[in-house]
Design a protein around this motif. Structure first.
Motif, PDB file in Angstrom:
ATOM      1  N   VAL A   1       0.856  -1.183   0.000  1.00 59.17           N
ATOM      2  CA  VAL A   1       0.000   0.000   0.000  1.00 59.17           C
ATOM      3  C   VAL A   1       0.896   1.238   0.000  1.00 59.17           C
ATOM      4  O   VAL A   1       1.592   1.500   0.980  1.00 59.17           O
ATOM      5  CB  VAL A   1      -0.935   0.033   1.226  1.00 59.17           C
ATOM      6  CG1 VAL A   1      -1.791   1.304   1.207  1.00 59.17           C
ATOM      7  CG2 VAL A   1      -1.822  -1.192   1.244  1.00 59.17           C
ATOM      8  N   PRO A   2       0.927   2.016  -1.087  1.00 58.33           N
ATOM      9  CA  PRO A   2       1.790   3.204  -1.129  1.00 58.33           C
ATOM     10  C   PRO A   2       1.429   4.187  -0.016  1.00 58.33           C
ATOM     11  O   PRO A   2       0.264   4.409   0.294  1.00 58.33           O
ATOM     12  CB  PRO A   2       1.499   3.804  -2.508  1.00 58.33           C
ATOM     13  CG  PRO A   2       0.968   2.662  -3.318  1.00 58.33           C
ATOM     14  CD  PRO A   2       0.212   1.804  -2.360  1.00 58.33           C
ATOM     15  N   VAL A   3       2.457   4.784   0.571  1.00 60.30           N
ATOM     16  CA  VAL A   3       2.286   5.742   1.664  1.00 60.30           C
ATOM     17  C   VAL A   3       2.599   7.139   1.153  1.00 60.30           C
ATOM     18  O   VAL A   3       3.662   7.370   0.566  1.00 60.30           O
ATOM     19  CB  VAL A   3       3.209   5.393   2.848  1.00 60.30           C
ATOM     20  CG1 VAL A   3       3.084   6.450   3.945  1.00 60.30           C
ATOM     21  CG2 VAL A   3       2.877   4.009   3.397  1.00 60.30           C
ATOM     22  N   VAL A   4       1.677   8.078   1.372  1.00 61.77           N
ATOM     23  CA  VAL A   4       1.850   9.454   0.916  1.00 61.77           C
ATOM     24  C   VAL A   4       1.715  10.388   2.117  1.00 61.77           C
ATOM     25  O   VAL A   4       0.731  10.334   2.848  1.00 61.77           O
ATOM     26  CB  VAL A   4       0.818   9.830  -0.163  1.00 61.77           C
ATOM     27  CG1 VAL A   4       0.970  11.293  -0.566  1.00 61.77           C
ATOM     28  CG2 VAL A   4       0.962   8.917  -1.376  1.00 61.77           C
ATOM     29  N   LEU A   5       2.717  11.231   2.310  1.00 64.26           N
ATOM     30  CA  LEU A   5       2.708  12.221   3.384  1.00 64.26           C
ATOM     31  C   LEU A   5       2.337  13.576   2.822  1.00 64.26           C
ATOM     32  O   LEU A   5       2.926  14.030   1.840  1.00 64.26           O
ATOM     33  CB  LEU A   5       4.096  12.300   4.030  1.00 64.26           C
ATOM     34  CG  LEU A   5       4.348  13.493   4.971  1.00 64.26           C
ATOM     35  CD1 LEU A   5       3.453  13.416   6.201  1.00 64.26           C
ATOM     36  CD2 LEU A   5       5.822  13.543   5.380  1.00 64.26           C
TER      37      LEU A   5
ATOM     38  N   MET B   1      -0.641  10.206   5.525  1.00 66.41           N
ATOM     39  CA  MET B   1      -0.131  10.766   6.776  1.00 66.41           C
ATOM     40  C   MET B   1      -0.096  12.277   6.600  1.00 66.41           C
ATOM     41  O   MET B   1       0.025  12.770   5.478  1.00 66.41           O
ATOM     42  CB  MET B   1       1.258  10.224   7.091  1.00 66.41           C
ATOM     43  CG  MET B   1       1.304   8.705   7.233  1.00 66.41           C
ATOM     44  SD  MET B   1       2.949   8.110   7.721  1.00 66.41           S
ATOM     45  CE  MET B   1       3.912   8.622   6.295  1.00 66.41           C
ATOM     46  N   ALA B   2      -0.173  13.032   7.702  1.00 68.73           N
ATOM     47  CA  ALA B   2      -0.309  14.479   7.579  1.00 68.73           C
ATOM     48  C   ALA B   2       0.479  15.214   8.648  1.00 68.73           C
ATOM     49  O   ALA B   2       0.457  14.837   9.821  1.00 68.73           O
ATOM     50  CB  ALA B   2      -1.788  14.878   7.664  1.00 68.73           C
ATOM     51  N   VAL B   3       1.164  16.273   8.236  1.00 68.14           N
ATOM     52  CA  VAL B   3       1.882  17.177   9.135  1.00 68.14           C
ATOM     53  C   VAL B   3       1.329  18.577   8.920  1.00 68.14           C
ATOM     54  O   VAL B   3       1.287  19.075   7.785  1.00 68.14           O
ATOM     55  CB  VAL B   3       3.397  17.143   8.858  1.00 68.14           C
ATOM     56  CG1 VAL B   3       4.106  18.314   9.532  1.00 68.14           C
ATOM     57  CG2 VAL B   3       3.991  15.820   9.325  1.00 68.14           C
ATOM     58  N   ALA B   4       0.900  19.232   9.990  1.00 70.00           N
ATOM     59  CA  ALA B   4       0.279  20.553   9.905  1.00 70.00           C
ATOM     60  C   ALA B   4       1.332  21.651   9.955  1.00 70.00           C
ATOM     61  O   ALA B   4       2.182  21.674  10.848  1.00 70.00           O
ATOM     62  CB  ALA B   4      -0.716  20.740  11.036  1.00 70.00           C
ATOM     63  N   THR B   5       1.263  22.582   8.986  1.00 66.91           N
ATOM     64  CA  THR B   5       2.149  23.737   8.955  1.00 66.91           C
ATOM     65  C   THR B   5       1.469  24.997   9.464  1.00 66.91           C
ATOM     66  O   THR B   5       2.135  25.965   9.831  1.00 66.91           O
ATOM     67  CB  THR B   5       2.626  24.006   7.520  1.00 66.91           C
ATOM     68  OG1 THR B   5       1.463  24.265   6.695  1.00 66.91           O
ATOM     69  CG2 THR B   5       3.394  22.818   6.966  1.00 66.91           C
ATOM     70  N   ALA B   6       0.147  25.001   9.439  1.00 62.33           N
ATOM     71  CA  ALA B   6      -0.612  26.174   9.875  1.00 62.33           C
ATOM     72  C   ALA B   6      -2.036  25.753  10.201  1.00 62.33           C
ATOM     73  O   ALA B   6      -2.549  24.774   9.645  1.00 62.33           O
ATOM     74  CB  ALA B   6      -0.626  27.248   8.793  1.00 62.33           C
ATOM     75  N   LEU B   7      -2.652  26.490  11.105  1.00 63.83           N
ATOM     76  CA  LEU B   7      -4.071  26.338  11.389  1.00 63.83           C
ATOM     77  C   LEU B   7      -4.782  27.539  10.783  1.00 63.83           C
ATOM     78  O   LEU B   7      -4.313  28.674  10.903  1.00 63.83           O
ATOM     79  CB  LEU B   7      -4.322  26.286  12.894  1.00 63.83           C
ATOM     80  CG  LEU B   7      -3.533  25.234  13.683  1.00 63.83           C
ATOM     81  CD1 LEU B   7      -3.871  25.335  15.166  1.00 63.83           C
ATOM     82  CD2 LEU B   7      -3.808  23.840  13.157  1.00 63.83           C
TER      83      LEU B   7
ATOM     84  N   VAL C   1       5.804  12.561  -1.108  1.00 62.44           N
ATOM     85  CA  VAL C   1       5.488  13.665  -0.198  1.00 62.44           C
ATOM     86  C   VAL C   1       4.854  14.795  -0.987  1.00 62.44           C
ATOM     87  O   VAL C   1       5.353  15.186  -2.048  1.00 62.44           O
ATOM     88  CB  VAL C   1       6.759  14.185   0.514  1.00 62.44           C
ATOM     89  CG1 VAL C   1       6.407  15.347   1.439  1.00 62.44           C
ATOM     90  CG2 VAL C   1       7.443  13.070   1.295  1.00 62.44           C
ATOM     91  N   LYS C   2       3.758  15.321  -0.473  1.00 60.69           N
ATOM     92  CA  LYS C   2       3.137  16.524  -1.052  1.00 60.69           C
ATOM     93  C   LYS C   2       3.319  17.672  -0.053  1.00 60.69           C
ATOM     94  O   LYS C   2       3.033  17.524   1.138  1.00 60.69           O
ATOM     95  CB  LYS C   2       1.647  16.288  -1.310  1.00 60.69           C
ATOM     96  CG  LYS C   2       0.896  17.553  -1.788  1.00 60.69           C
ATOM     97  CD  LYS C   2       0.203  18.237  -0.617  1.00 60.69           C
ATOM     98  CE  LYS C   2      -0.414  19.578  -0.994  1.00 60.69           C
ATOM     99  NZ  LYS C   2      -1.695  19.495  -1.635  1.00 60.69           N
ATOM    100  N   VAL C   3       3.829  18.804  -0.525  1.00 62.75           N
ATOM    101  CA  VAL C   3       3.980  19.986   0.317  1.00 62.75           C
ATOM    102  C   VAL C   3       3.018  21.049  -0.194  1.00 62.75           C
ATOM    103  O   VAL C   3       3.063  21.422  -1.368  1.00 62.75           O
ATOM    104  CB  VAL C   3       5.420  20.523   0.285  1.00 62.75           C
ATOM    105  CG1 VAL C   3       5.542  21.760   1.187  1.00 62.75           C
ATOM    106  CG2 VAL C   3       6.410  19.447   0.722  1.00 62.75           C
ATOM    107  N   GLY C   4       2.152  21.530   0.695  1.00 62.92           N
ATOM    108  CA  GLY C   4       1.187  22.550   0.326  1.00 62.92           C
ATOM    109  C   GLY C   4       1.499  23.875   0.985  1.00 62.92           C
ATOM    110  O   GLY C   4       2.586  24.424   0.813  1.00 62.92           O
TER     111      GLY C   4
END
Length: 301
Positions: free
Chosen positions: A13-17, A45-51, A86-89
């Motif tokens: 299962v590919p993992v995408v952050l 998976m998710a990492v928050a940069t801003a609320l 990895v996707k960076v938004g």
């Protein structure tokens, strides 16, 4: 019925952050990214940069996450799981950009897609980079992220901010995509969502021989009155899913464009402002369940 799955580089299962901001209304940012990732059969998976405090009508507040805590989130992920892509938004400022760049370098992350989110679909500035560029090119911290990426996905406004020149007509867009690919040293998908004449995105790749970047148009159909909130988030996340599933770059971009077009053509999500796309549009009809599995190399037996 059984399904033969095209494996990701590190497992079945590919993992995408996704590394991005939180939109509590769910139409964009981390929530939209995770919907897209799950729609493509990947593990998100998710990492928050801003609320942010926002909905479909606009953004009322933005609170950047402390860079040290962004580093802590990234370290927690990479210590345990190696993402296939990895996707960076949304990156709110240079300090957060440095934290992300340090982590991507330290853990030797691969298959990175950067969506240079500068302004929301309702016009709110979301990143210091919008004011810092003003045609002078990317600032050093952000340029580091762009050059680390396999693909950068600016819209027309973002391309204009990075280049300092109009990017509206088809000729201007072809030039801009190639110019950005050369300037950033990586592939660029220039999105045509804000164009007046067509909906053809331009994929440009830099060359090592001094010649202009190679560019190809990814044809699209403009849908009048379609939902628009979160399209950039969905597109970049879908491309990352393609790369995580061992699709090549152009194939990933084409498949992602089909996915977003499908989401735009179906019933939009809730909200009284700019509605989000339907991230799970293909589940509406049984006949659509074959996609995006088919695009990811999954076949029925």
């Amino acid at each position: 019925m059984s399904i033969e799955r095209r494996l990701g580089p590190h497992g079945p299962v590919p993992v995408v952050l996704t590394i991005a901001g939180l939109d509590p209304s769910g139409g964009a940012g981390l929530v939209a990214d995770l919907k897209t990732i799950q729609a493509h059969g990947c593990c998100g998976m998710a990492v928050a940069t801003a609320l942010t405090a926002q909905n479909t009508m606009g953004v009322s507040a933005v609170e950047p996450v402390d860079p040290a805590f962004v580093r802590a989130q990234l370290e927690a992920v990479f210590q345990d799981v190696e993402p296939d892509a990895v996707k960076v938004g949304m990156v709110p400022d240079a300090d957060v950009a440095e934290a992300i760049g340090d982590a991507l370098d330290c853990w030797e992350a691969q298959r990175i897609v950067v969506d240079p989110v500068m302004v929301s679909s309702t016009g709110t500035v979301l990143s210091d980079e919008q004011g810092a560029t003003r045609g002078r090119g990317a600032s050093p911290s952000f340029l580091r992220l762009y050059r680390r990426a396999a693909l950068v996905t600016p819209n027309l406004d973002e391309a204009e901010a990075l280049l300092g020149e109009p990017v509206r007509t088809r000729g201007q867009r072809l030039h801009a995509a190639g110019a950005l690919a050369g300037r950033l040293g990586t592939s660029v998908l220039l999105k045509a969502g804000h164009a007046a004449d067509d909906a053809d995105d331009i994929l440009a790749r830099p060359t090592d021989d001094g010649f202009p970047a190679r560019a190809v148009a990814l044809l699209g159909e403009r849908l009048s009155g379609a939902a628009a909130h979160g399209t950039g988030c969905a597109l970049s996340s879908a491309i990352a899913c393609g790369l995580a599933s061992n699709m090549d770059l152009e194939e990933s971009c084409r498949a992602a464009k089909r996915y977003v077009s499908g989401g735009l053509s179906h019933e939009p999500g809730p909200g009284r402002g700019v509605p989000p796309i339907d991230h799970l549009w293909y589940q509406d009809l049984e006949t659509r369940l074959v996609w995006p599995w088919e695009a990811r190399g999954l076949t029925e037996r």
